[in-house]
Design a protein around this motif. Structure first.
Motif, PDB file in Angstrom:
ATOM      1  N   CYS A   1       0.794  -1.225   0.000  1.00  0.00           N
ATOM      2  CA  CYS A   1       0.000   0.000   0.000  1.00  0.00           C
ATOM      3  C   CYS A   1       0.828   1.276   0.000  1.00  0.00           C
ATOM      4  O   CYS A   1       0.286   2.358  -0.259  1.00  0.00           O
ATOM      5  N   GLY A   2       2.106   1.178   0.319  1.00  0.00           N
ATOM      6  CA  GLY A   2       2.968   2.356   0.310  1.00  0.00           C
ATOM      7  C   GLY A   2       3.199   2.931   1.695  1.00  0.00           C
ATOM      8  O   GLY A   2       2.362   2.795   2.594  1.00  0.00           O
ATOM      9  N   ILE A   3       4.342   3.555   1.854  1.00  0.00           N
ATOM     10  CA  ILE A   3       4.756   4.122   3.137  1.00  0.00           C
ATOM     11  C   ILE A   3       4.061   5.463   3.332  1.00  0.00           C
ATOM     12  O   ILE A   3       4.186   6.363   2.510  1.00  0.00           O
ATOM     13  N   GLY A   4       3.316   5.607   4.411  1.00  0.00           N
ATOM     14  CA  GLY A   4       2.570   6.822   4.665  1.00  0.00           C
ATOM     15  C   GLY A   4       1.143   6.772   4.168  1.00  0.00           C
ATOM     16  O   GLY A   4       0.377   7.720   4.388  1.00  0.00           O
ATOM     17  N   SER A   5       0.764   5.685   3.509  1.00  0.00           N
ATOM     18  CA  SER A   5      -0.612   5.526   3.046  1.00  0.00           C
ATOM     19  C   SER A   5      -1.546   5.380   4.236  1.00  0.00           C
ATOM     20  O   SER A   5      -1.120   5.022   5.345  1.00  0.00           O
ATOM     21  N   PRO A   6      -2.847   5.638   4.067  1.00  0.00           N
ATOM     22  CA  PRO A   6      -3.790   5.432   5.171  1.00  0.00           C
ATOM     23  C   PRO A   6      -3.727   4.009   5.724  1.00  0.00           C
ATOM     24  O   PRO A   6      -3.829   3.802   6.942  1.00  0.00           O
ATOM     25  N   GLN A   7      -3.540   3.022   4.838  1.00  0.00           N
ATOM     26  CA  GLN A   7      -3.454   1.637   5.306  1.00  0.00           C
ATOM     27  C   GLN A   7      -2.220   1.421   6.185  1.00  0.00           C
ATOM     28  O   GLN A   7      -2.275   0.712   7.188  1.00  0.00           O
ATOM     29  N   SER A   8      -1.082   2.031   5.786  1.00  0.00           N
ATOM     30  CA  SER A   8       0.142   1.847   6.569  1.00  0.00           C
ATOM     31  C   SER A   8       0.037   2.528   7.923  1.00  0.00           C
ATOM     32  O   SER A   8       0.539   2.013   8.936  1.00  0.00           O
ATOM     33  N   LEU A   9      -0.628   3.682   7.974  1.00  0.00           N
ATOM     34  CA  LEU A   9      -0.809   4.362   9.264  1.00  0.00           C
ATOM     35  C   LEU A   9      -1.711   3.552  10.178  1.00  0.00           C
ATOM     36  O   LEU A   9      -1.484   3.470  11.389  1.00  0.00           O
ATOM     37  N   ALA A  10      -2.742   2.919   9.598  1.00  0.00           N
ATOM     38  CA  ALA A  10      -3.608   2.044  10.394  1.00  0.00           C
ATOM     39  C   ALA A  10      -2.840   0.835  10.900  1.00  0.00           C
ATOM     40  O   ALA A  10      -3.038   0.376  12.039  1.00  0.00           O
ATOM     41  N   ALA A  11      -1.925   0.308  10.069  1.00  0.00           N
ATOM     42  CA  ALA A  11      -1.119  -0.848  10.468  1.00  0.00           C
ATOM     43  C   ALA A  11      -0.228  -0.501  11.661  1.00  0.00           C
ATOM     44  O   ALA A  11      -0.119  -1.272  12.618  1.00  0.00           O
ATOM     45  N   ILE A  12       0.407   0.680  11.602  1.00  0.00           N
ATOM     46  CA  ILE A  12       1.292   1.094  12.694  1.00  0.00           C
ATOM     47  C   ILE A  12       0.490   1.343  13.969  1.00  0.00           C
ATOM     48  O   ILE A  12       0.889   0.934  15.064  1.00  0.00           O
ATOM     49  N   ALA A  13      -0.655   2.021  13.835  1.00  0.00           N
ATOM     50  CA  ALA A  13      -1.477   2.311  15.007  1.00  0.00           C
ATOM     51  C   ALA A  13      -1.927   1.025  15.688  1.00  0.00           C
ATOM     52  O   ALA A  13      -1.936   0.925  16.922  1.00  0.00           O
ATOM     53  N   ASN A  14      -2.284   0.028  14.899  1.00  0.00           N
ATOM     54  CA  ASN A  14      -2.718  -1.249  15.474  1.00  0.00           C
ATOM     55  C   ASN A  14      -1.563  -1.991  16.140  1.00  0.00           C
ATOM     56  O   ASN A  14      -1.719  -2.548  17.240  1.00  0.00           O
ATOM     57  N   ALA A  15      -0.404  -1.989  15.485  1.00  0.00           N
ATOM     58  CA  ALA A  15       0.765  -2.643  16.093  1.00  0.00           C
ATOM     59  C   ALA A  15       1.115  -1.981  17.418  1.00  0.00           C
ATOM     60  O   ALA A  15       1.429  -2.650  18.409  1.00  0.00           O
ATOM     61  N   ASP A  16       1.060  -0.651  17.451  1.00  0.00           N
ATOM     62  CA  ASP A  16       1.321   0.079  18.701  1.00  0.00           C
ATOM     63  C   ASP A  16       0.305  -0.295  19.776  1.00  0.00           C
ATOM     64  O   ASP A  16       0.653  -0.501  20.944  1.00  0.00           O
ATOM     65  N   ALA A  17      -0.972  -0.355  19.373  1.00  0.00           N
ATOM     66  CA  ALA A  17      -2.028  -0.646  20.343  1.00  0.00           C
ATOM     67  C   ALA A  17      -1.873  -2.048  20.920  1.00  0.00           C
ATOM     68  O   ALA A  17      -2.047  -2.256  22.137  1.00  0.00           O
ATOM     69  N   GLN A  18      -1.544  -3.016  20.076  1.00  0.00           N
ATOM     70  CA  GLN A  18      -1.414  -4.391  20.566  1.00  0.00           C
ATOM     71  C   GLN A  18      -0.181  -4.538  21.461  1.00  0.00           C
ATOM     72  O   GLN A  18      -0.231  -5.214  22.493  1.00  0.00           O
ATOM     73  N   PHE A  19       0.917  -3.905  21.079  1.00  0.00           N
ATOM     74  CA  PHE A  19       2.093  -3.926  21.960  1.00  0.00           C
ATOM     75  C   PHE A  19       1.781  -3.192  23.258  1.00  0.00           C
ATOM     76  O   PHE A  19       2.244  -3.581  24.339  1.00  0.00           O
ATOM     77  N   GLY A  20       0.989  -2.127  23.169  1.00  0.00           N
ATOM     78  CA  GLY A  20       0.587  -1.395  24.370  1.00  0.00           C
ATOM     79  C   GLY A  20      -0.158  -2.263  25.361  1.00  0.00           C
ATOM     80  O   GLY A  20      -0.019  -2.091  26.581  1.00  0.00           O
ATOM     81  N   ARG A  21      -0.957  -3.192  24.863  1.00  0.00           N
ATOM     82  CA  ARG A  21      -1.660  -4.123  25.763  1.00  0.00           C
ATOM     83  C   ARG A  21      -0.667  -4.963  26.566  1.00  0.00           C
ATOM     84  O   ARG A  21      -0.866  -5.223  27.758  1.00  0.00           O
ATOM     85  N   PHE A  22       0.414  -5.366  25.898  1.00  0.00           N
ATOM     86  CA  PHE A  22       1.446  -6.132  26.602  1.00  0.00           C
ATOM     87  C   PHE A  22       2.128  -5.266  27.659  1.00  0.00           C
ATOM     88  O   PHE A  22       2.373  -5.702  28.784  1.00  0.00           O
ATOM     89  N   LEU A  23       2.434  -4.016  27.303  1.00  0.00           N
ATOM     90  CA  LEU A  23       3.092  -3.117  28.252  1.00  0.00           C
ATOM     91  C   LEU A  23       2.207  -2.861  29.478  1.00  0.00           C
ATOM     92  O   LEU A  23       2.712  -2.766  30.599  1.00  0.00           O
ATOM     93  N   GLU A  24       0.910  -2.737  29.269  1.00  0.00           N
ATOM     94  CA  GLU A  24       0.006  -2.521  30.399  1.00  0.00           C
ATOM     95  C   GLU A  24       0.062  -3.679  31.379  1.00  0.00           C
ATOM     96  O   GLU A  24       0.101  -3.490  32.603  1.00  0.00           O
ATOM     97  N   LEU A  25       0.077  -4.903  30.850  1.00  0.00           N
ATOM     98  CA  LEU A  25       0.188  -6.079  31.725  1.00  0.00           C
ATOM     99  C   LEU A  25       1.521  -6.074  32.453  1.00  0.00           C
ATOM    100  O   LEU A  25       1.593  -6.324  33.664  1.00  0.00           O
ATOM    101  N   TRP A  26       2.593  -5.763  31.722  1.00  0.00           N
ATOM    102  CA  TRP A  26       3.945  -5.783  32.306  1.00  0.00           C
ATOM    103  C   TRP A  26       4.071  -4.759  33.431  1.00  0.00           C
ATOM    104  O   TRP A  26       4.611  -5.058  34.496  1.00  0.00           O
ATOM    105  N   ARG A  27       3.553  -3.551  33.194  1.00  0.00           N
ATOM    106  CA  ARG A  27       3.697  -2.487  34.187  1.00  0.00           C
ATOM    107  C   ARG A  27       2.948  -2.792  35.481  1.00  0.00           C
ATOM    108  O   ARG A  27       3.337  -2.317  36.552  1.00  0.00           O
ATOM    109  N   ALA A  28       1.883  -3.561  35.387  1.00  0.00           N
ATOM    110  CA  ALA A  28       1.088  -3.875  36.574  1.00  0.00           C
ATOM    111  C   ALA A  28       1.438  -5.223  37.187  1.00  0.00           C
ATOM    112  O   ALA A  28       0.886  -5.590  38.216  1.00  0.00           O
TER     113      ALA A  28
END
Length: 311
Positions: free
Chosen positions: A73-100
């Motif tokens: 889809c290309g770097i900076g495309s709406p699809q790529s931004l959605a991909a990064i946001a989702n990867a961040d969100a899923q990793f964030g779930r792991f960090l929340e568990l780790w921090r607590a």
């Protein structure tokens, strides 16, 4: 050892445990660009099944995004931004568990990417360009094949007769789509053929190493979404404007390696070269396990809270 492979569940082991996990979390969503649903399920499996049931000493989680979505889809495309946001969100779930978690201090987290990408803007089929100039490149050298190798965004070519290396290297250097050309027998920087770089710079000085390496030309132009880094490329799989990698542009060679945990300094940026190969020896050192003799890489000890010795 538990392995769960959402891209091909048949590779998952042990089979009986994988079947239980799939029954609990499945069915696996179809692959997509961005791969939102699969990566969400991946983290569900980690948080709800693997961590509480397997209690792993080491856990490796690999996300297919944003790499796959960049390619299509290309770097900076709406699809790529959605991909990064989702990867961040899923990793964030792991960090929340780790921090607590009550055992947070015993856990080290490493985040890394294997590479970045540049935008494929100008296509050339290298094998066809060579053939048009009377240079046939096959898959293996034989009595009728003088040149053989792998061609693409980067390429490597064996030459049957050493007297013909200079002619091929010079031809590559003359092409508007060619970036860097590497040959053996130089002074460590300049290659054995005038106008080329030394193959030793690639750390590929092996008896069976190809005689010539090249990368296609890349630059600082912006893509359709205003992000820098475009290149010539040779692929029918990557669409025009899609992302690619495998060359030597500073952008595609720029990857991330970050470590966090009680053992490590805060806000510290190492001045020493480091990379993915250093993760395994560093983790083994933390676990008190002797590293196997053939293992490459080093322990990132300069990042430890009490580390003072340079590597």
């Amino acid at each position: 050892q538990v392995t769960l492979a959402l891209s091909d569940w048949r590779r998952s082991t042990p089979a009986d445990y994988a079947a239980k996990v799939l029954a609990r979390h499945g069915p696996i969503p179809p692959a997509a660009k961005p791969n939102l649903a699969r990566i969400r399920m991946q983290m569900d499996m980690v948080l709800e099944s693997v961590l509480p049931e397997v209690l792993p000493d080491g856990l490796i989680v690999w996300f297919s995004d944003p790499d796959s979505t960049y390619h299509d889809c290309g770097i900076g495309s709406p699809q790529s931004l959605a991909a990064i946001a989702n990867a961040d969100a899923q990793f964030g779930r792991f960090l929340e568990l780790w921090r607590a978690h009550p055992q947070q201090q015993a856990c080290t987290i490493v985040v890394c990417s294997d590479h970045a990408q540049v935008s494929a803007q100008r296509r050339i089929h290298v094998r066809e360009a060579l053939a048009t100039s009377g240079i046939g490149v096959g898959v293996a050298l034989d009595a009728t094949t003088a040149f053989a190798g792998s061609l693409g965004y980067s390429g490597s070519i064996h030459v049957a007769e050493r007297s013909r290396i200079a002619a091929l290297a010079t031809w590559l250097n003359d092409q508007p789509w060619c970036g860097n050309v590497f040959t053996a027998g130089g002074d460590g920087v300049r290659g054995g053929v005038p106008g080329t770089l030394d193959r030793a710079l690639l750390m590929l000085e092996h008896a069976r190493a190809p005689d010539i390496y090249y990368t296609m030309r890349a630059d600082e132009r912006t893509n359709a979404w205003g992000l820098p880094g475009t290149c010539w490329y040779d692929s029918n799989e990557v669409p025009l404007g899609g992302g690619t990698h495998g060359g030597l542009h500073v952008i595609e060679m720029n990857n991330l390696l970050a470590v966090q945990g009680d053992r490590y300094k805060r806000g510290y940026r190492s001045p020493w070269p480091a990379g993915i190969a250093d993760i395994a020896p560093t983790m083994l050192a933390e676990l008190g396990i002797d590293r196997p003799k053939p293992m490459t890489g080093r322990v990132l000890s300069e990042g430890w809270s009490h580390g003072t010795e340079p590597p």
